[in-house]
Design an enzyme around this catalytic site. Structure first.
Site, PDB file in Angstrom:
ATOM      1  CG  HIS A 116      -2.372   1.033 -12.184  1.00 10.46           C
ATOM      2  ND1 HIS A 116      -3.689   1.388 -12.024  1.00 10.46           N
ATOM      3  CD2 HIS A 116      -1.694   1.633 -11.178  1.00 10.46           C
ATOM      4  CE1 HIS A 116      -3.809   2.186 -10.991  1.00 10.46           C
ATOM      5  NE2 HIS A 116      -2.612   2.349 -10.450  1.00 10.46           N
ATOM      6  CD  GLU A 143       1.051   0.443  -8.854  1.00  5.96           C
ATOM      7  OE1 GLU A 143       0.993   1.346  -7.994  1.00  5.96           O
ATOM      8  OE2 GLU A 143       0.069  -0.274  -9.148  1.00  5.96           O
ATOM      9  CG  ASP A 148      -1.340   0.097  -4.630  1.00  2.00           C
ATOM     10  OD1 ASP A 148      -0.882   1.242  -4.750  1.00  2.00           O
ATOM     11  OD2 ASP A 148      -2.006  -0.473  -5.515  1.00  2.00           O
ATOM     12  CG  HIS A 175      -5.392   1.475  -4.700  1.00  2.55           C
ATOM     13  ND1 HIS A 175      -6.449   2.330  -4.472  1.00  2.55           N
ATOM     14  CD2 HIS A 175      -4.411   2.230  -5.264  1.00  2.55           C
ATOM     15  CE1 HIS A 175      -6.128   3.541  -4.878  1.00  2.55           C
ATOM     16  NE2 HIS A 175      -4.902   3.514  -5.357  1.00  2.55           N
ATOM     17  CD  GLU A 220       1.061   4.054  -4.425  1.00  2.83           C
ATOM     18  OE1 GLU A 220       0.477   4.908  -3.729  1.00  2.83           O
ATOM     19  OE2 GLU A 220       0.644   3.682  -5.542  1.00  2.83           O
TER      20      GLU A 220
END
Length: 304
Positions: free
Chosen positions: A40, A67, A69, A82, A150
């Protein structure tokens, strides 16, 4: 930087094995209680989140999926952060004290490049920078890792879906191999996921959230994954998701977040989730593997 050498060695072996398997096999490896482990924001328990250092920390642990952002600067560049402000994970308040509330959309890339995105996490990361999407993709590629991306707060950045796909294409991430094996795009915005699917129907997508079971067929029309918080799911919910086919005609998947301890990792793995998103990917991977080995050993004894 050396992180838990034994875990890194075992993780590297597992990572190499995953690369040799087809995508479907890599999801569960050889046991239903071995979901995919996703770092993450990179291995964010060990390095500042969403930085190249966090990507490398995941790589050292042998974690193949990371992962991140994606957001957009004032001058239209895509960066990996993020929060929608720079305050928590950089020194922006010191560098630009008169620019509160320090929204990403209010800063140019040149200004963001001046910020230290590592010192808040630890002195050894001083000077770490906010990476652009291009820089991030290059590092993930160099490490032979895969990406769960994301699109963050797309309502703030009209058109960010097409811009993200443009960068992915220019960096080679929309060729057949990457699309089939190495890339998933997700968002909390159903409209954003739907837009990505419309623009590139071949790209695997995920919706972040826990839709009601009755609404799952609507989501299955444009996404391949339902990705909820682990606090919101049960074995029955995971099973309900798995009963449906996603946008590509395969079983709808569940990637759950953010699981950082062994107990909850084993719990959600036994619910049947397909992936676990975690700040501590070594802890989660090792706990899930050990639980699966115990289960296999018990099964072998019972069959004698």
């Amino acid at each position: 930087m050396l992180i838990r050498p034994l875990a890194a060695l075992s993780g590297a072996i597992l990572g190499i094995s995953a690369l040799l398997l087809p995508a479907a096999a890599a999801q569960a490896v050889d046991h239903p209680h071995r979901p995919l482990t996703v770092a993450h924001r990179g291995a964010s328990a060990y390095a500042p989140e969403n930085t190249l250092a966090a990507v490398d920390a995941a790589d050292e642990l042998g974690i193949r999926w990371v992962e991140n952002d994606v957001q957009r600067t004032k001058d239209g560049e895509l960066v990996i952060v993020h929060d929608t402000t720079l305050a928590r994970t950089t020194d922006v308040e010191q560098v630009f004290p008169d620019r509160a509330p320090w929204k990403i959309a209010d800063f140019t890339l040149e200004e963001i490049r001046q910020l230290d995105a590592g010192s808040w996490f630890g002195a050894r990361f001083a000077g770490e920078r906010v990476p652009t999407l291009e820089e991030y993709l290059e590092r993930v590629s160099d490490n032979h890792q895969n990406l769960l991306m994301e699109i963050k707060a797309p309502e703030l950045y009209p058109g960010i879906e097409s811009e993200t796909l443009r960068v992915l294409r220019s960096e080679g991430w929309l060729n057949r191999h990457h699309v089939k094996h190495r890339l998933i795009i997700q968002s909390f915005s159903a409209n954003s996921v739907r837009t990505v699917h419309a623009l590139r129907p071949d790209v695997k997508t995920g919706f972040l959230g826990t839709p009601a079971v009755a609404d799952l067929p609507t989501y299955a029309a444009f996404t391949d994954q339902i990705n909820p918080s682990y606090r919101t799911i049960s074995a029955d919910y995971v099973d309900a998701v798995h009963q449906l086919e996603g946008a590509h005609g395969r079983r709808l998947e569940v990637f759950t977040w953010t699981v950082n301890d062994a107990t909850n990792a084993v719990t959600v793995a036994r619910m049947g989730v397909d992936g676990i998103i975690t700040n501590t990917p070594d802890v989660v991977r090792d706990a899930v593997d050990e639980d699966a080995r115990r289960d296999e050993a018990a099964g072998a004894l019972a069959s004698r």
